[in-house]
Design a protein around this motif. Structure first.
Motif, short mmCIF file in Angstrom:
data_model
loop_
_atom_site.label_atom_id
_atom_site.label_comp_id
_atom_site.label_asym_id
_atom_site.label_seq_id
_atom_site.Cartn_x
_atom_site.Cartn_y
_atom_site.Cartn_z
N SER A 1 0.80 -1.23 0.00
CA SER A 1 0.00 0.00 0.00
C SER A 1 0.83 1.27 0.00
O SER A 1 0.32 2.36 -0.28
CB SER A 1 -0.94 0.01 1.21
OG SER A 1 -0.20 0.06 2.42
N ALA A 2 2.11 1.17 0.36
CA ALA A 2 2.96 2.35 0.43
C ALA A 2 4.41 1.90 0.31
O ALA A 2 4.72 0.72 0.37
CB ALA A 2 2.74 3.11 1.74
N SER A 3 5.32 2.86 0.16
CA SER A 3 6.75 2.57 0.07
C SER A 3 7.46 3.22 1.26
O SER A 3 7.27 4.42 1.52
CB SER A 3 7.32 3.09 -1.24
OG SER A 3 8.69 2.81 -1.34
N PRO A 4 8.27 2.50 2.03
CA PRO A 4 8.61 1.09 1.81
C PRO A 4 7.53 0.12 2.30
O PRO A 4 7.53 -1.03 1.93
CB PRO A 4 9.90 0.92 2.60
CG PRO A 4 9.76 1.88 3.74
CD PRO A 4 9.06 3.07 3.15
N TYR A 5 6.60 0.61 3.16
CA TYR A 5 5.49 -0.25 3.59
C TYR A 5 4.40 0.63 4.20
O TYR A 5 4.62 1.80 4.54
CB TYR A 5 5.94 -1.29 4.62
CG TYR A 5 6.43 -0.73 5.93
CD1 TYR A 5 5.54 -0.42 6.98
CD2 TYR A 5 7.78 -0.50 6.16
CE1 TYR A 5 6.00 0.10 8.18
CE2 TYR A 5 8.24 0.02 7.35
CZ TYR A 5 7.35 0.32 8.37
OH TYR A 5 7.79 0.84 9.56
N GLY A 6 3.21 0.05 4.32
CA GLY A 6 2.10 0.70 4.99
C GLY A 6 1.70 -0.07 6.23
O GLY A 6 2.20 -1.17 6.48
N ILE A 7 0.80 0.49 7.01
CA ILE A 7 0.29 -0.15 8.22
C ILE A 7 -1.09 -0.71 7.93
O ILE A 7 -1.99 0.03 7.51
CB ILE A 7 0.20 0.86 9.38
CG1 ILE A 7 1.56 1.50 9.65
CG2 ILE A 7 -0.34 0.17 10.63
CD1 ILE A 7 2.62 0.53 10.11
N PRO A 8 -1.32 -2.01 8.13
CA PRO A 8 -2.66 -2.56 7.96
C PRO A 8 -3.66 -1.82 8.85
O PRO A 8 -3.38 -1.55 10.03
CB PRO A 8 -2.51 -4.03 8.38
CG PRO A 8 -1.06 -4.33 8.15
CD PRO A 8 -0.33 -3.07 8.47
N ALA A 9 -4.80 -1.49 8.31
CA ALA A 9 -5.80 -0.71 9.05
C ALA A 9 -6.29 -1.44 10.29
O ALA A 9 -6.80 -0.81 11.24
CB ALA A 9 -6.97 -0.39 8.14
N THR A 10 -6.14 -2.78 10.31
CA THR A 10 -6.63 -3.56 11.45
C THR A 10 -5.56 -3.83 12.50
O THR A 10 -5.83 -4.52 13.49
CB THR A 10 -7.19 -4.91 10.95
OG1 THR A 10 -6.19 -5.56 10.13
CG2 THR A 10 -8.45 -4.71 10.15
N ASN A 11 -4.33 -3.31 12.32
CA ASN A 11 -3.32 -3.49 13.36
C ASN A 11 -3.82 -2.87 14.67
O ASN A 11 -4.46 -1.81 14.67
CB ASN A 11 -2.00 -2.84 12.94
CG ASN A 11 -1.14 -3.78 12.12
OD1 ASN A 11 -1.61 -4.81 11.63
ND2 ASN A 11 0.13 -3.43 11.94
N PRO A 12 -3.52 -3.49 15.81
CA PRO A 12 -4.14 -3.07 17.08
C PRO A 12 -3.69 -1.71 17.59
O PRO A 12 -4.39 -1.11 18.41
CB PRO A 12 -3.73 -4.18 18.04
CG PRO A 12 -2.55 -4.84 17.43
CD PRO A 12 -2.75 -4.74 15.96
N PHE A 13 -2.53 -1.21 17.13
CA PHE A 13 -2.04 0.06 17.66
C PHE A 13 -2.01 1.15 16.59
O PHE A 13 -1.19 2.08 16.66
CB PHE A 13 -0.65 -0.13 18.28
CG PHE A 13 -0.65 -1.14 19.40
CD1 PHE A 13 -1.19 -0.82 20.64
CD2 PHE A 13 -0.14 -2.41 19.20
CE1 PHE A 13 -1.21 -1.75 21.68
CE2 PHE A 13 -0.16 -3.36 20.22
CZ PHE A 13 -0.70 -3.03 21.47
N VAL A 14 -2.88 1.04 15.62
CA VAL A 14 -2.99 2.06 14.58
C VAL A 14 -3.28 3.42 15.22
O VAL A 14 -4.12 3.53 16.13
CB VAL A 14 -4.10 1.69 13.57
CG1 VAL A 14 -4.46 2.89 12.70
CG2 VAL A 14 -3.66 0.54 12.69
N GLY A 15 -2.55 4.43 14.77
CA GLY A 15 -2.73 5.77 15.30
C GLY A 15 -1.86 6.09 16.49
O GLY A 15 -1.83 7.24 16.95
#
Length: 460
Positions: free
Chosen positions: A194-208
């Motif tokens: 989703s992004a370079s070099p990586y993105g954060i999955p929206a369902t990861n528990p500590f998003v934000g």
């Protein structure tokens, strides 16, 4: 013919109720091999050497002279070096793969590479996704694996020493002086698309929550190793213990997104360890199973849940090993452990091929894991062969000793005779298999003196 039928009934009675785990040397000549990986839908095996090279092992047991990739400028200590390899689920089209290694500063690097126009050689340029500061030389983890969700999972040890002296595995507060150490003792989850070099999955528990969004789970000591069941997506984690217990964790698919806490350093397996400021054991993820350390057993090597078709007796078993004792263990669906084979050396890693069949390495040799309860009985030392195997439309049974076949049968794993021919008086026979259901079968041939040959064959 009655003799053949009786023999097969006895064979299948044993076949259904037991297995005899053994290893069969497949290729040798490796140096400090620590991982065996295959790209999606690719029959080659890629053997990761801790000293920095990834070598290609072909289906005929030959090893390519030129390494697929050699990484320079890394540290190769006892628990450091090139430790992990994961191919992108779309590797066939995008050529991307990811590695986990220890750089010259002793820190963990997660990097992305691509294959060149030559499918046996990778490009040497890379993109770094993460660099994680390591306070000690041990407990580097090393595994990185793609889940069925398409995300990259990375296993990080607790940073080393003993008993996690800085409490990294339970820590969820970013230290501004060493921010990357928040990732120690964790399993990370990245979206590399989703992004370079990586993105954060929206369902990861500590998003934000800045600095720790990559964390999927915590409370890990040193995961060596973890893998997904390729058929149902369940996650199996082998977490090396401290002084008493070796732990196997299982997380069923669909994987939760709640920030699982596997308990270390508060708990070692189900036993209390250092519990000051810790959550109750009931709020952590209990091991699926565990075993106690002994004078011989001291460090778990994680393997795979068997999903192959060659050895039906292995079905519903998770394979693992103890590094120190060299024993292979099996875990049943209820969590019971059976020690199935004591090998003559250490076991550094397991591997799984494109068909779900399993391999191990002791660092220098790669061996197949086989079930000898369906072993072949030859007329004259390997003079009989059944080919092709796996087969699609036909199989041929012939021999190099000109032994005359009197009778041939093809039998399914329930013992049902699906094909039988008597009074052949021939040294070779081809059987049409196009109308058979895909699966495992047994070929039984009998010569004029009543000697029998049995061979497994897979029909696709």
């Amino acid at each position: 013919m009655k003799k053949i039928l009786l023999s097969l009934l006895l064979l299948f009675s044993f076949f259904i109720n037991a297995q005899t785990v053994a290893i069969q040397s497949f290729a040798t000549g490796f140096s400090s091999a620590v991982a065996i990986v295959h790209p999606p839908n690719d029959s080659r095996l890629f053997v990761v050497q801790k000293t920095g090279a990834i070598r290609i092992l072909n289906t005929n047991g030959t090893i390519n002279t030129t390494p697929f990739l050699t990484i320079t400028g890394l540290t190769s200590g006892s628990e450091q070096g090139l430790l992990g390899l994961a191919f992108h689920p779309n590797y066939a089209s995008n050529g991307q793969f990811f590695v986990n290694y220890t750089n010259s500063s002793g820190d963990t690097v997660i990097a992305k590479y691509t294959v060149s126009s030559n499918p046996d050689v990778a490009n040497t340029t890379s993109t770094t996704l993460l660099t994680i500061d390591q306070p000690f030389s041990n407990h580097n983890g090393g595994s990185l694996v793609f889940g069925s969700d398409g995300y990259l999972y990375i296993g990080m040890g607790d940073g080393g020493s003993g008993n996690d002296p800085n409490g990294y595995a339970q820590n969820l507060t970013v230290d501004s002086s060493n921010p990357s150490r928040i990732f120690l003792g964790k399993i990370l989850r990245l979206d590399v698309d989703s992004a370079s070099p990586y993105g954060i999955p929206a369902t990861n528990p500590f998003v934000g929550q800045a600095g720790k969004e990559e964390i999927w789970a915590y409370g890990i000591r040193n995961p060596w190793k973890f893998n997904f069941n390729r058929l149902n997506g369940d996650l199996w984690i082998a977490d090396v213990g401290q002084d008493a217990v070796e732990e196997i964790d299982k997380v069923s698919n669909p994987l939760p997104n709640t920030g699982l806490n596997f308990g270390w350093r508060c708990y070692e397996g189900t036993s209390s360890n250092i519990t000051g400021g810790c959550p109750a054991f009931s709020s952590t993820v209990a091991p699926f199973t565990q075993y106690n350390q002994t004078t011989a057993r001291c460090s778990i090597t994680g393997g795979y849940f068997y999903t192959g078709s060659m050895y039906p007796n292995f079905a519903n078993k998770y394979f693992f090993a103890d590094y120190c004792s060299g024993e292979i263990g099996l875990v049943s669906s209820t969590g019971s452990i059976t020690w199935a084979l004591d090998t003559p050396s250490v076991i550094t890693s397991f591997g799984e091929d494109v068909n779900g069949e399993l391999y191990i390495t002791n660092g220098s040799t790669v061996s197949k894991i086989i079930d000898t309860s369906l072993s072949n009985t030859n007329f004259d030392k390997n003079t009989i062969r059944v080919y092709p195997n796996p087969a699609k439309t036909q199989i041929t049974i012939d021999n190099s000793s000109n032994t005359t076949f009197n009778a041939i049968q093809l039998i399914d794993i329930t013992g049902k005779i699906l094909y039988a021919e008597n009074n052949l008086n021939a040294t070779s026979k081809t059987i049409n298999t196009s109308h058979f259901t895909a699966g495992l079968y047994i070929v039984v041939a009998e010569d004029l003196n009543g000697n029998q040959f049995k061979s497994k064959v897979i029909i696709e």
